[in-house]
Design a protein around this motif. Sequence first.
Motif, mmCIF file in Angstrom:
data_model
loop_
_atom_site.group_PDB
_atom_site.id
_atom_site.type_symbol
_atom_site.label_atom_id
_atom_site.label_comp_id
_atom_site.label_asym_id
_atom_site.label_seq_id
_atom_site.Cartn_x
_atom_site.Cartn_y
_atom_site.Cartn_z
ATOM 1 N N THR A 21 -11.360 35.200 42.405
ATOM 2 C CA THR A 21 -12.185 34.955 43.597
ATOM 3 C C THR A 21 -13.634 35.366 43.386
ATOM 4 O O THR A 21 -14.536 34.832 44.038
ATOM 5 N N GLU A 22 -13.857 36.296 42.463
ATOM 6 C CA GLU A 22 -15.228 36.758 42.194
ATOM 7 C C GLU A 22 -15.941 35.872 41.173
ATOM 8 O O GLU A 22 -17.116 35.530 41.350
ATOM 9 N N TYR A 23 -15.233 35.470 40.105
ATOM 10 C CA TYR A 23 -15.926 34.842 38.980
ATOM 11 C C TYR A 23 -15.722 33.335 38.854
ATOM 12 O O TYR A 23 -16.434 32.688 38.096
ATOM 13 N N LEU A 24 -14.743 32.766 39.548
ATOM 14 C CA LEU A 24 -14.701 31.310 39.610
ATOM 15 C C LEU A 24 -15.851 30.841 40.499
ATOM 16 O O LEU A 24 -16.252 31.561 41.420
ATOM 17 N N PRO A 25 -16.362 29.638 40.260
ATOM 18 C CA PRO A 25 -17.566 29.199 40.985
ATOM 19 C C PRO A 25 -17.454 29.243 42.500
ATOM 20 O O PRO A 25 -18.387 29.636 43.187
ATOM 21 N N ASP A 26 -16.289 28.812 43.044
ATOM 22 C CA ASP A 26 -16.153 28.733 44.501
ATOM 23 C C ASP A 26 -14.682 28.616 44.885
ATOM 24 O O ASP A 26 -13.792 28.623 44.029
ATOM 25 N N ALA A 27 -14.439 28.516 46.198
ATOM 26 C CA ALA A 27 -13.066 28.382 46.699
ATOM 27 C C ALA A 27 -12.424 27.092 46.234
ATOM 28 O O ALA A 27 -11.202 27.003 46.063
ATOM 29 N N ASP A 28 -13.240 26.066 45.996
ATOM 30 C CA ASP A 28 -12.753 24.790 45.486
ATOM 31 C C ASP A 28 -12.067 24.988 44.128
ATOM 32 O O ASP A 28 -10.989 24.452 43.875
ATOM 33 N N ALA A 29 -12.714 25.769 43.247
ATOM 34 C CA ALA A 29 -12.165 26.032 41.917
ATOM 35 C C ALA A 29 -10.885 26.854 42.010
ATOM 36 O O ALA A 29 -9.899 26.603 41.291
ATOM 37 N N PHE A 30 -10.861 27.857 42.909
ATOM 38 C CA PHE A 30 -9.653 28.658 43.093
ATOM 39 C C PHE A 30 -8.510 27.789 43.612
ATOM 40 O O PHE A 30 -7.353 27.959 43.221
ATOM 41 N N GLY A 31 -8.848 26.838 44.488
ATOM 42 C CA GLY A 31 -7.848 25.902 44.986
ATOM 43 C C GLY A 31 -7.270 25.056 43.878
ATOM 44 O O GLY A 31 -6.054 24.807 43.818
ATOM 45 N N GLU A 32 -8.131 24.618 42.962
ATOM 46 C CA GLU A 32 -7.671 23.797 41.841
ATOM 47 C C GLU A 32 -6.715 24.588 40.947
ATOM 48 O O GLU A 32 -5.675 24.071 40.514
ATOM 49 N N VAL A 33 -7.053 25.845 40.691
ATOM 50 C CA VAL A 33 -6.177 26.705 39.899
ATOM 51 C C VAL A 33 -4.827 26.885 40.595
ATOM 52 O O VAL A 33 -3.768 26.819 39.960
ATOM 53 N N SER A 34 -4.837 27.087 41.905
ATOM 54 C CA SER A 34 -3.600 27.277 42.670
ATOM 55 C C SER A 34 -2.721 26.032 42.615
ATOM 56 O O SER A 34 -1.488 26.132 42.484
ATOM 57 N N ILE A 35 -3.332 24.865 42.694
ATOM 58 C CA ILE A 35 -2.573 23.611 42.625
ATOM 59 C C ILE A 35 -1.943 23.454 41.246
ATOM 60 O O ILE A 35 -0.773 23.054 41.122
ATOM 61 N N ILE A 36 -2.688 23.790 40.202
ATOM 62 C CA ILE A 36 -2.149 23.690 38.839
ATOM 63 C C ILE A 36 -0.942 24.601 38.681
ATOM 64 O O ILE A 36 0.081 24.209 38.098
ATOM 65 N N PHE A 37 -1.020 25.822 39.214
ATOM 66 C CA PHE A 37 0.124 26.736 39.116
ATOM 67 C C PHE A 37 1.331 26.224 39.897
ATOM 68 O O PHE A 37 2.477 26.505 39.536
ATOM 69 N N SER A 38 1.088 25.472 40.952
ATOM 70 C CA SER A 38 2.200 24.862 41.685
ATOM 71 C C SER A 38 2.943 23.878 40.791
ATOM 72 O O SER A 38 4.181 23.866 40.745
ATOM 73 N N TYR A 39 2.198 23.080 40.050
ATOM 74 C CA TYR A 39 2.823 22.138 39.112
ATOM 75 C C TYR A 39 3.518 22.874 37.967
ATOM 76 O O TYR A 39 4.597 22.452 37.514
ATOM 77 N N ILE A 40 2.925 23.971 37.505
ATOM 78 C CA ILE A 40 3.549 24.742 36.422
ATOM 79 C C ILE A 40 4.916 25.257 36.854
ATOM 80 O O ILE A 40 5.906 25.150 36.109
ATOM 81 N N LEU A 41 5.002 25.816 38.063
ATOM 82 C CA LEU A 41 6.272 26.340 38.564
ATOM 83 C C LEU A 41 7.318 25.237 38.671
ATOM 84 O O LEU A 41 8.470 25.402 38.239
ATOM 85 N N LEU A 42 6.940 24.106 39.224
ATOM 86 C CA LEU A 42 7.872 22.983 39.351
ATOM 87 C C LEU A 42 8.365 22.500 37.993
ATOM 88 O O LEU A 42 9.563 22.277 37.788
ATOM 89 N N LEU A 43 7.439 22.344 37.045
ATOM 90 C CA LEU A 43 7.811 21.843 35.724
ATOM 91 C C LEU A 43 8.623 22.861 34.938
ATOM 92 O O LEU A 43 9.506 22.477 34.157
ATOM 93 N N ASN A 44 8.365 24.144 35.122
ATOM 94 C CA ASN A 44 9.186 25.163 34.460
ATOM 95 C C ASN A 44 10.642 25.070 34.896
ATOM 96 O O ASN A 44 11.564 25.199 34.082
ATOM 97 N N VAL A 45 10.856 24.840 36.188
ATOM 98 C CA VAL A 45 12.227 24.705 36.706
ATOM 99 C C VAL A 45 12.887 23.455 36.122
ATOM 100 O O VAL A 45 14.037 23.493 35.677
ATOM 101 N N ILE A 46 12.154 22.345 36.109
ATOM 102 C CA ILE A 46 12.716 21.089 35.610
ATOM 103 C C ILE A 46 13.042 21.182 34.127
ATOM 104 O O ILE A 46 14.112 20.748 33.674
ATOM 105 N N LEU A 47 12.150 21.753 33.345
ATOM 106 C CA LEU A 47 12.321 21.769 31.885
ATOM 107 C C LEU A 47 13.364 22.781 31.407
ATOM 108 O O LEU A 47 13.874 22.660 30.292
ATOM 109 N N THR A 48 13.698 23.770 32.233
ATOM 110 C CA THR A 48 14.775 24.701 31.847
ATOM 111 C C THR A 48 16.124 24.257 32.406
ATOM 112 O O THR A 48 17.162 24.667 31.895
ATOM 113 N N TYR A 49 16.110 23.414 33.421
ATOM 114 C CA TYR A 49 17.280 22.774 34.063
ATOM 115 C C TYR A 49 18.541 23.639 34.077
ATOM 116 O O TYR A 49 19.646 23.184 33.755
#
Length: 475
Positions: A21-49
Amino acid sequence: MYGLATVLPRLLTLLLTPLLTEYLPDADAFGEVSIIFSYILLLNVILTYGMETAFFRFFSDRAHKGKTLSTGLITILITTTVFVIIAFLALNQIATFTEIPAVYWKWVIGVIAFDTLMVIPFAYMRAQKKSLKYALIKLLNVVITTSTAAVFLIWLPEMNAINSYLPSDKIELYFIAFLAASIITFLIVAKPYFSKWDFDVALWKKMVRYGAPILIAGLAFAVNETFDKILLQKLLPEDIAETQVGIYSACYRLSVGMTLFATAFKLGVEPFFFSESKNENATKMYAQITKMFVVLGAIALFVYVVLVDLIKPLLLTKEVYWEAMNVVPLVLIAYLFFGIYQTLSVWYKVTDKTRYGAYISVAGATLTIVVNVLLIPKIGYLASAIATCGAYGLMMVASYVMGRKHLAVPYDLKNILLYLTLSIVFTVVFFYGFREYFGIGSWQLYLVGAGMTLILVGFISFREKALLLRLLRRK
Protein backbone atom coordinates in the motif's frame (compact mmCIF):
# COMPACT_ATOMS: atom_id res chain seq x y z
CA MET A 1 5.12 -27.18 14.09
CA TYR A 2 2.48 -27.43 11.38
CA GLY A 3 0.52 -24.70 13.14
CA LEU A 4 3.57 -22.45 13.13
CA ALA A 5 4.17 -23.30 9.48
CA THR A 6 0.68 -22.03 8.68
CA VAL A 7 0.19 -19.10 11.03
CA LEU A 8 3.67 -17.51 11.04
CA PRO A 9 3.92 -17.31 7.23
CA ARG A 10 0.54 -15.57 7.21
CA LEU A 11 1.81 -13.08 9.76
CA LEU A 12 4.93 -12.47 7.69
CA THR A 13 2.84 -12.14 4.54
CA LEU A 14 0.78 -9.58 6.40
CA LEU A 15 3.91 -7.41 6.45
CA LEU A 16 3.53 -7.17 2.68
CA THR A 17 0.30 -5.19 3.10
CA PRO A 18 1.90 -1.95 4.35
CA LEU A 19 4.75 -2.53 1.87
CA LEU A 20 2.35 -2.78 -1.06
CA THR A 21 0.00 0.00 0.00
CA GLU A 22 2.97 2.32 0.54
CA TYR A 23 5.20 1.54 -2.44
CA LEU A 24 2.85 0.45 -5.22
CA PRO A 25 1.86 3.49 -7.30
CA ASP A 26 -1.81 3.60 -6.25
CA ALA A 27 -4.90 1.65 -5.18
CA ASP A 28 -5.39 0.65 -8.82
CA ALA A 29 -2.07 -1.26 -8.75
CA PHE A 30 -2.93 -2.91 -5.41
CA GLY A 31 -6.25 -3.96 -6.93
CA GLU A 32 -4.46 -5.53 -9.88
CA VAL A 33 -2.19 -7.49 -7.54
CA SER A 34 -5.23 -8.69 -5.54
CA ILE A 35 -6.99 -9.87 -8.70
CA ILE A 36 -3.89 -11.79 -9.81
CA PHE A 37 -3.73 -13.56 -6.44
CA SER A 38 -7.37 -14.53 -6.86
CA TYR A 39 -6.47 -16.31 -10.09
CA ILE A 40 -3.42 -17.90 -8.45
CA LEU A 41 -5.57 -19.41 -5.69
CA LEU A 42 -8.11 -20.76 -8.17
CA LEU A 43 -5.45 -22.25 -10.44
CA ASN A 44 -3.56 -23.81 -7.52
CA VAL A 45 -6.72 -25.70 -6.55
CA ILE A 46 -7.37 -26.82 -10.13
CA LEU A 47 -3.80 -27.92 -10.84
CA THR A 48 -3.48 -29.99 -7.64
CA TYR A 49 -7.00 -31.50 -8.14
CA GLY A 50 -7.09 -33.11 -4.69
CA MET A 51 -3.84 -35.03 -5.28
CA GLU A 52 -2.29 -33.90 -1.98
CA THR A 53 -5.14 -35.40 0.08
CA ALA A 54 -5.16 -38.50 -2.17
CA PHE A 55 -1.43 -38.90 -1.51
CA PHE A 56 -2.02 -38.98 2.26
CA ARG A 57 -4.88 -41.44 1.86
CA PHE A 58 -2.93 -44.01 -0.20
CA PHE A 59 0.53 -43.45 1.24
CA SER A 60 -0.81 -44.65 4.59
CA ASP A 61 -1.94 -47.90 2.90
CA ARG A 62 0.89 -50.46 2.95
CA ALA A 63 -0.36 -52.05 -0.26
CA HIS A 64 0.19 -48.79 -2.18
CA LYS A 65 2.83 -46.99 -0.11
CA GLY A 66 5.80 -47.74 -2.36
CA LYS A 67 4.17 -46.44 -5.55
CA THR A 68 2.07 -43.59 -4.19
CA LEU A 69 4.95 -41.08 -4.12
CA SER A 70 6.17 -41.69 -7.67
CA THR A 71 2.64 -41.93 -9.11
CA GLY A 72 1.66 -38.63 -7.48
CA LEU A 73 4.88 -36.90 -8.57
CA ILE A 74 4.62 -38.04 -12.19
CA THR A 75 0.95 -37.06 -12.38
CA ILE A 76 1.53 -33.55 -11.01
CA LEU A 77 4.66 -33.09 -13.16
CA ILE A 78 2.85 -34.02 -16.39
CA THR A 79 -0.26 -31.90 -15.77
CA THR A 80 1.80 -28.92 -14.61
CA THR A 81 4.02 -29.13 -17.70
CA VAL A 82 0.95 -29.26 -19.96
CA PHE A 83 -0.49 -26.24 -18.14
CA VAL A 84 2.72 -24.22 -18.59
CA ILE A 85 2.92 -25.01 -22.32
CA ILE A 86 -0.74 -24.14 -22.95
CA ALA A 87 -0.57 -21.01 -20.77
CA PHE A 88 2.45 -19.59 -22.58
CA LEU A 89 0.97 -20.40 -25.98
CA ALA A 90 -2.27 -18.64 -24.94
CA LEU A 91 -0.59 -15.80 -23.05
CA ASN A 92 -2.30 -13.02 -25.02
CA GLN A 93 -5.72 -14.66 -24.76
CA ILE A 94 -5.28 -15.08 -20.99
CA ALA A 95 -4.31 -11.40 -20.72
CA THR A 96 -7.40 -10.37 -22.69
CA PHE A 97 -9.78 -12.54 -20.66
CA THR A 98 -8.39 -11.55 -17.26
CA GLU A 99 -7.71 -7.91 -18.23
CA ILE A 100 -4.25 -8.37 -16.67
CA PRO A 101 -1.19 -7.52 -18.83
CA ALA A 102 0.65 -10.50 -20.35
CA VAL A 103 3.94 -9.18 -18.95
CA TYR A 104 2.67 -10.03 -15.44
CA TRP A 105 1.29 -13.40 -16.45
CA LYS A 106 4.64 -14.70 -17.70
CA TRP A 107 5.97 -14.49 -14.13
CA VAL A 108 2.71 -15.58 -12.47
CA ILE A 109 2.58 -18.76 -14.57
CA GLY A 110 6.01 -19.66 -13.21
CA VAL A 111 4.88 -19.00 -9.61
CA ILE A 112 1.82 -21.23 -10.09
CA ALA A 113 3.87 -24.00 -11.72
CA PHE A 114 6.58 -24.21 -9.05
CA ASP A 115 4.05 -23.94 -6.21
CA THR A 116 2.13 -26.85 -7.74
CA LEU A 117 5.25 -28.98 -8.19
CA MET A 118 6.03 -28.55 -4.47
CA VAL A 119 2.69 -29.95 -3.26
CA ILE A 120 3.66 -33.64 -3.23
CA PRO A 121 7.20 -33.11 -1.85
CA PHE A 122 5.73 -31.12 1.05
CA ALA A 123 3.07 -33.80 1.58
CA TYR A 124 5.81 -36.46 1.59
CA MET A 125 7.68 -34.45 4.20
CA ARG A 126 4.57 -34.40 6.41
CA ALA A 127 3.99 -38.11 5.84
CA GLN A 128 7.54 -38.76 7.09
CA LYS A 129 6.74 -36.57 10.15
CA LYS A 130 9.53 -34.10 9.38
CA SER A 131 7.56 -31.28 10.94
CA LEU A 132 10.52 -29.05 11.83
CA LYS A 133 11.98 -29.24 8.32
CA TYR A 134 8.54 -28.56 6.85
CA ALA A 135 7.98 -25.51 9.05
CA LEU A 136 11.44 -24.05 8.44
CA ILE A 137 11.17 -24.36 4.65
CA LYS A 138 7.70 -22.79 4.64
CA LEU A 139 9.00 -19.91 6.72
CA LEU A 140 12.07 -19.55 4.51
CA ASN A 141 9.83 -19.21 1.46
CA VAL A 142 7.92 -16.32 3.02
CA VAL A 143 11.10 -14.65 4.32
CA ILE A 144 12.66 -14.76 0.84
CA THR A 145 9.48 -13.43 -0.76
CA THR A 146 9.06 -10.61 1.76
CA SER A 147 12.69 -9.54 1.80
CA THR A 148 13.10 -9.70 -1.99
CA ALA A 149 9.88 -7.76 -2.53
CA ALA A 150 11.06 -5.14 -0.02
CA VAL A 151 14.42 -4.78 -1.80
CA PHE A 152 12.79 -4.52 -5.23
CA LEU A 153 10.06 -2.06 -4.20
CA ILE A 154 12.03 0.18 -1.83
CA TRP A 155 15.74 0.14 -2.63
CA LEU A 156 16.09 -1.03 -6.24
CA PRO A 157 16.11 2.50 -7.76
CA GLU A 158 19.26 3.24 -5.74
CA MET A 159 21.02 -0.02 -6.71
CA ASN A 160 22.58 0.98 -10.00
CA ALA A 161 24.47 -2.29 -10.36
CA ILE A 162 21.32 -4.37 -10.89
CA ASN A 163 18.39 -2.05 -11.59
CA SER A 164 19.30 -1.82 -15.28
CA TYR A 165 18.70 -5.58 -15.62
CA LEU A 166 15.25 -5.52 -14.07
CA PRO A 167 11.98 -3.90 -15.16
CA SER A 168 10.84 -0.66 -13.59
CA ASP A 169 7.18 -1.71 -13.21
CA LYS A 170 6.67 -2.40 -9.49
CA ILE A 171 3.90 -4.96 -9.98
CA GLU A 172 6.18 -6.94 -12.29
CA LEU A 173 9.01 -6.68 -9.76
CA TYR A 174 6.72 -7.97 -7.02
CA PHE A 175 5.91 -11.15 -8.96
CA ILE A 176 9.55 -11.63 -9.92
CA ALA A 177 10.25 -11.69 -6.17
CA PHE A 178 7.55 -14.33 -5.72
CA LEU A 179 8.95 -16.42 -8.56
CA ALA A 180 12.48 -16.24 -7.13
CA ALA A 181 11.23 -17.51 -3.76
CA SER A 182 9.24 -20.31 -5.44
CA ILE A 183 12.25 -21.49 -7.47
CA ILE A 184 14.60 -21.49 -4.46
CA THR A 185 12.05 -23.36 -2.33
CA PHE A 186 11.41 -25.91 -5.09
CA LEU A 187 15.14 -26.63 -5.39
CA ILE A 188 15.25 -27.29 -1.64
CA VAL A 189 12.34 -29.79 -1.69
CA ALA A 190 12.89 -31.32 -5.16
CA LYS A 191 14.77 -34.46 -4.01
CA PRO A 192 11.74 -36.81 -4.36
CA TYR A 193 11.64 -36.03 -8.10
CA PHE A 194 15.02 -37.75 -8.43
CA SER A 195 13.94 -40.97 -6.71
CA LYS A 196 12.91 -44.13 -8.54
CA TRP A 197 9.86 -43.55 -10.75
CA ASP A 198 7.21 -46.25 -10.77
CA PHE A 199 3.86 -45.20 -12.24
CA ASP A 200 0.89 -47.39 -11.30
CA VAL A 201 -2.10 -46.80 -13.59
CA ALA A 202 -4.60 -48.56 -11.32
CA LEU A 203 -3.41 -46.56 -8.32
CA TRP A 204 -3.50 -43.35 -10.36
CA LYS A 205 -7.18 -43.95 -11.19
CA LYS A 206 -7.96 -44.49 -7.50
CA MET A 207 -6.10 -41.31 -6.53
CA VAL A 208 -7.91 -39.24 -9.15
CA ARG A 209 -11.32 -40.59 -8.11
CA TYR A 210 -10.53 -39.95 -4.44
CA GLY A 211 -9.32 -36.44 -5.20
CA ALA A 212 -12.34 -35.40 -7.30
CA PRO A 213 -14.59 -34.39 -4.33
CA ILE A 214 -11.58 -32.61 -2.78
CA LEU A 215 -11.18 -30.62 -6.00
CA ILE A 216 -14.85 -29.60 -5.93
CA ALA A 217 -14.68 -28.56 -2.28
CA GLY A 218 -11.39 -26.74 -2.88
CA LEU A 219 -12.80 -24.82 -5.83
CA ALA A 220 -15.88 -23.87 -3.83
CA PHE A 221 -13.67 -22.65 -0.97
CA ALA A 222 -11.52 -20.66 -3.42
CA VAL A 223 -14.67 -19.06 -4.83
CA ASN A 224 -15.82 -18.07 -1.33
CA GLU A 225 -12.38 -16.70 -0.47
CA THR A 226 -11.36 -14.82 -3.56
CA PHE A 227 -13.77 -14.86 -6.50
CA ASP A 228 -15.38 -11.63 -5.33
CA LYS A 229 -12.31 -9.67 -6.45
CA ILE A 230 -12.62 -11.09 -9.97
CA LEU A 231 -16.35 -10.34 -10.07
CA LEU A 232 -15.75 -6.77 -8.87
CA GLN A 233 -13.30 -6.30 -11.73
CA LYS A 234 -15.80 -7.68 -14.26
CA LEU A 235 -18.99 -6.02 -12.99
CA LEU A 236 -17.88 -2.53 -11.96
CA PRO A 237 -17.26 0.26 -14.53
CA GLU A 238 -13.85 -0.21 -16.14
CA ASP A 239 -12.49 3.18 -15.05
CA ILE A 240 -12.97 2.47 -11.31
CA ALA A 241 -12.96 -1.34 -11.09
CA GLU A 242 -9.34 -2.02 -10.12
CA THR A 243 -9.20 0.93 -7.73
CA GLN A 244 -12.31 -0.36 -5.94
CA VAL A 245 -10.82 -3.87 -5.81
CA GLY A 246 -7.64 -2.43 -4.28
CA ILE A 247 -9.51 -0.47 -1.61
CA TYR A 248 -11.77 -3.42 -0.77
CA SER A 249 -8.88 -5.94 -0.69
CA ALA A 250 -6.82 -3.73 1.60
CA CYS A 251 -9.62 -3.41 4.18
CA TYR A 252 -10.45 -7.11 3.73
CA ARG A 253 -6.93 -7.85 4.99
CA LEU A 254 -7.79 -6.13 8.26
CA SER A 255 -9.82 -9.24 9.07
CA VAL A 256 -6.55 -11.14 9.50
CA GLY A 257 -6.98 -11.20 13.29
CA MET A 258 -10.13 -13.31 13.13
CA THR A 259 -8.70 -15.38 10.25
CA LEU A 260 -5.61 -16.31 12.24
CA PHE A 261 -7.69 -17.00 15.37
CA ALA A 262 -9.95 -19.43 13.44
CA THR A 263 -6.96 -21.05 11.69
CA ALA A 264 -4.94 -21.49 14.88
CA PHE A 265 -7.94 -22.99 16.68
CA LYS A 266 -8.56 -25.42 13.80
CA LEU A 267 -4.91 -26.52 13.67
CA GLY A 268 -4.95 -27.20 17.39
CA VAL A 269 -8.28 -28.96 17.63
CA GLU A 270 -8.60 -30.94 14.37
CA PRO A 271 -6.07 -33.66 15.36
CA PHE A 272 -7.90 -33.93 18.70
CA PHE A 273 -11.20 -34.55 16.90
CA PHE A 274 -9.75 -37.61 15.17
CA SER A 275 -7.73 -38.93 18.12
CA GLU A 276 -10.80 -38.84 20.38
CA SER A 277 -13.34 -40.09 17.82
CA LYS A 278 -13.48 -43.57 19.43
CA ASN A 279 -13.87 -42.19 22.94
CA GLU A 280 -17.31 -42.82 24.44
CA ASN A 281 -17.46 -39.17 25.55
CA ALA A 282 -16.28 -37.83 22.21
CA THR A 283 -19.52 -36.06 21.27
CA LYS A 284 -19.67 -34.27 24.64
CA MET A 285 -16.11 -33.05 24.12
CA TYR A 286 -16.97 -31.88 20.58
CA ALA A 287 -19.88 -29.91 22.00
CA GLN A 288 -17.70 -28.29 24.68
CA ILE A 289 -14.97 -27.42 22.17
CA THR A 290 -17.50 -25.78 19.86
CA LYS A 291 -18.95 -23.74 22.71
CA MET A 292 -15.47 -22.66 23.83
CA PHE A 293 -14.69 -21.52 20.29
CA VAL A 294 -17.89 -19.46 20.24
CA VAL A 295 -17.09 -17.98 23.67
CA LEU A 296 -13.56 -17.00 22.65
CA GLY A 297 -14.61 -15.98 19.14
CA ALA A 298 -17.47 -13.79 20.37
CA ILE A 299 -15.11 -11.89 22.67
CA ALA A 300 -12.33 -11.72 20.04
CA LEU A 301 -14.73 -10.34 17.43
CA PHE A 302 -15.86 -7.42 19.56
CA VAL A 303 -12.41 -6.61 20.98
CA TYR A 304 -10.92 -6.60 17.49
CA VAL A 305 -13.61 -4.23 16.22
CA VAL A 306 -12.95 -1.87 19.14
CA LEU A 307 -9.23 -1.83 18.31
CA VAL A 308 -9.41 -1.93 14.51
CA ASP A 309 -8.91 1.81 14.05
CA LEU A 310 -5.64 1.53 15.98
CA ILE A 311 -4.53 -1.42 13.82
CA LYS A 312 -5.62 0.23 10.58
CA PRO A 313 -2.74 2.72 10.08
CA LEU A 314 -0.17 0.01 10.84
CA LEU A 315 -1.32 -2.08 7.87
CA LEU A 316 -2.83 0.50 5.52
CA THR A 317 -0.38 3.35 5.35
CA LYS A 318 -2.35 5.54 2.93
CA GLU A 319 -5.74 6.96 3.87
CA VAL A 320 -7.18 6.27 0.41
CA TYR A 321 -7.52 2.63 1.46
CA TRP A 322 -9.61 3.49 4.52
CA GLU A 323 -12.65 4.19 2.36
CA ALA A 324 -13.84 0.58 2.62
CA MET A 325 -13.67 0.31 6.42
CA ASN A 326 -17.42 -0.32 6.53
CA VAL A 327 -16.84 -3.86 5.21
CA VAL A 328 -14.48 -4.87 8.06
CA PRO A 329 -17.13 -5.93 10.64
CA LEU A 330 -18.94 -7.99 7.98
CA VAL A 331 -15.75 -9.81 7.01
CA LEU A 332 -14.82 -10.39 10.67
CA ILE A 333 -18.27 -11.85 11.36
CA ALA A 334 -17.90 -13.98 8.23
CA TYR A 335 -14.67 -15.52 9.53
CA LEU A 336 -16.21 -16.12 12.94
CA PHE A 337 -18.97 -18.06 11.12
CA PHE A 338 -16.30 -19.94 9.17
CA GLY A 339 -14.45 -20.85 12.35
CA ILE A 340 -17.67 -22.20 13.88
CA TYR A 341 -18.34 -24.12 10.66
CA GLN A 342 -14.91 -25.75 10.97
CA THR A 343 -15.67 -26.98 14.49
CA LEU A 344 -19.17 -28.14 13.49
CA SER A 345 -17.75 -30.02 10.48
CA VAL A 346 -16.31 -32.71 12.77
CA TRP A 347 -19.33 -34.91 11.99
CA TYR A 348 -18.47 -35.55 8.35
CA LYS A 349 -14.72 -35.81 9.00
CA VAL A 350 -14.83 -38.51 11.67
CA THR A 351 -17.58 -40.46 9.88
CA ASP A 352 -15.74 -40.43 6.50
CA LYS A 353 -18.60 -38.57 4.80
CA THR A 354 -16.45 -35.82 3.35
CA ARG A 355 -18.65 -35.53 0.25
CA TYR A 356 -21.07 -33.57 2.43
CA GLY A 357 -18.33 -31.04 3.02
CA ALA A 358 -18.14 -30.57 -0.76
CA TYR A 359 -21.93 -30.12 -0.96
CA ILE A 360 -21.87 -27.49 1.78
CA SER A 361 -18.95 -25.64 0.19
CA VAL A 362 -20.67 -25.62 -3.21
CA ALA A 363 -23.81 -24.17 -1.62
CA GLY A 364 -21.72 -21.39 -0.08
CA ALA A 365 -19.92 -20.73 -3.37
CA THR A 366 -23.23 -20.56 -5.24
CA LEU A 367 -24.56 -17.99 -2.80
CA THR A 368 -21.32 -16.00 -3.13
CA ILE A 369 -21.64 -15.81 -6.91
CA VAL A 370 -25.38 -15.03 -6.93
CA VAL A 371 -25.18 -12.22 -4.33
CA ASN A 372 -22.13 -10.66 -5.99
CA VAL A 373 -23.62 -10.76 -9.48
CA LEU A 374 -26.95 -9.28 -8.33
CA LEU A 375 -25.64 -6.60 -5.95
CA ILE A 376 -22.19 -5.46 -7.16
CA PRO A 377 -23.68 -3.23 -9.90
CA LYS A 378 -25.89 -1.60 -7.23
CA ILE A 379 -23.73 -1.29 -4.09
CA GLY A 380 -20.19 -2.18 -5.21
CA TYR A 381 -17.74 -3.93 -2.88
CA LEU A 382 -20.24 -3.88 0.00
CA ALA A 383 -22.01 -6.65 -1.93
CA SER A 384 -18.86 -8.78 -1.75
CA ALA A 385 -18.63 -8.40 2.03
CA ILE A 386 -22.32 -9.27 2.41
CA ALA A 387 -21.85 -12.29 0.15
CA THR A 388 -18.86 -13.57 2.17
CA CYS A 389 -20.77 -13.19 5.43
CA GLY A 390 -23.87 -14.84 3.97
CA ALA A 391 -21.94 -17.74 2.43
CA TYR A 392 -20.09 -18.67 5.62
CA GLY A 393 -23.25 -18.18 7.65
CA LEU A 394 -25.08 -20.58 5.33
CA MET A 395 -22.27 -23.14 5.59
CA MET A 396 -22.33 -22.91 9.38
CA VAL A 397 -26.09 -23.47 9.58
CA ALA A 398 -26.08 -26.20 6.92
CA SER A 399 -23.33 -28.12 8.71
CA TYR A 400 -25.25 -28.00 11.99
CA VAL A 401 -28.56 -29.09 10.45
CA MET A 402 -27.05 -31.89 8.36
CA GLY A 403 -24.76 -33.03 11.16
CA ARG A 404 -27.68 -33.72 13.49
CA LYS A 405 -28.71 -36.61 11.21
CA HIS A 406 -25.27 -38.26 11.18
CA LEU A 407 -23.66 -37.64 14.58
CA ALA A 408 -25.53 -36.82 17.78
CA VAL A 409 -23.44 -34.01 19.26
CA PRO A 410 -25.19 -32.37 22.26
CA TYR A 411 -24.45 -28.75 21.39
CA ASP A 412 -25.55 -26.11 23.90
CA LEU A 413 -27.46 -24.33 21.12
CA LYS A 414 -29.25 -21.89 23.43
CA ASN A 415 -26.06 -20.37 24.86
CA ILE A 416 -24.12 -20.59 21.59
CA LEU A 417 -26.80 -18.54 19.82
CA LEU A 418 -27.03 -16.15 22.78
CA TYR A 419 -23.28 -15.37 22.83
CA LEU A 420 -23.06 -15.17 19.05
CA THR A 421 -26.04 -12.83 18.80
CA LEU A 422 -24.84 -10.63 21.66
CA SER A 423 -21.36 -10.28 20.15
CA ILE A 424 -22.68 -9.45 16.68
CA VAL A 425 -25.19 -6.91 18.04
CA PHE A 426 -22.45 -5.25 20.14
CA THR A 427 -20.17 -5.19 17.09
CA VAL A 428 -22.76 -3.62 14.79
CA VAL A 429 -23.92 -1.06 17.38
CA PHE A 430 -20.37 -0.04 18.30
CA PHE A 431 -18.96 0.19 14.75
CA TYR A 432 -21.91 1.62 12.82
CA GLY A 433 -23.45 3.53 15.74
CA PHE A 434 -21.07 4.74 18.45
CA ARG A 435 -18.09 5.00 16.07
CA GLU A 436 -20.06 7.42 13.88
CA TYR A 437 -21.56 9.29 16.84
CA PHE A 438 -18.43 9.87 18.96
CA GLY A 439 -15.92 10.02 16.10
CA ILE A 440 -13.10 7.69 15.06
CA GLY A 441 -10.28 7.59 17.62
CA SER A 442 -12.05 9.68 20.28
CA TRP A 443 -11.52 8.86 23.96
CA GLN A 444 -15.28 8.65 24.46
CA LEU A 445 -15.46 5.90 21.82
CA TYR A 446 -12.78 3.79 23.50
CA LEU A 447 -14.37 4.35 26.91
CA VAL A 448 -17.64 2.98 25.51
CA GLY A 449 -15.74 0.12 23.86
CA ALA A 450 -14.03 -0.79 27.15
CA GLY A 451 -17.37 -0.73 28.98
CA MET A 452 -19.09 -2.90 26.38
CA THR A 453 -16.16 -5.35 26.47
CA LEU A 454 -16.48 -5.69 30.25
CA ILE A 455 -20.23 -6.30 29.92
CA LEU A 456 -19.71 -8.95 27.21
CA VAL A 457 -16.89 -10.74 29.03
CA GLY A 458 -18.65 -10.51 32.39
CA PHE A 459 -21.96 -11.82 31.05
CA ILE A 460 -20.36 -14.79 29.29
CA SER A 461 -18.04 -15.59 32.21
CA PHE A 462 -20.94 -15.55 34.67
CA ARG A 463 -22.99 -17.96 32.56
CA GLU A 464 -20.00 -20.23 31.81
CA LYS A 465 -18.24 -20.14 35.17
CA ALA A 466 -18.71 -23.91 35.67
CA LEU A 467 -17.07 -24.73 32.33
CA LEU A 468 -14.26 -22.21 32.85
CA LEU A 469 -13.54 -23.59 36.35
CA ARG A 470 -13.43 -27.13 34.97
CA LEU A 471 -10.90 -26.09 32.35
CA LEU A 472 -8.77 -24.26 34.93
CA ARG A 473 -8.73 -27.32 37.21
CA ARG A 474 -7.51 -29.48 34.33
CA LYS A 475 -4.58 -27.11 33.83
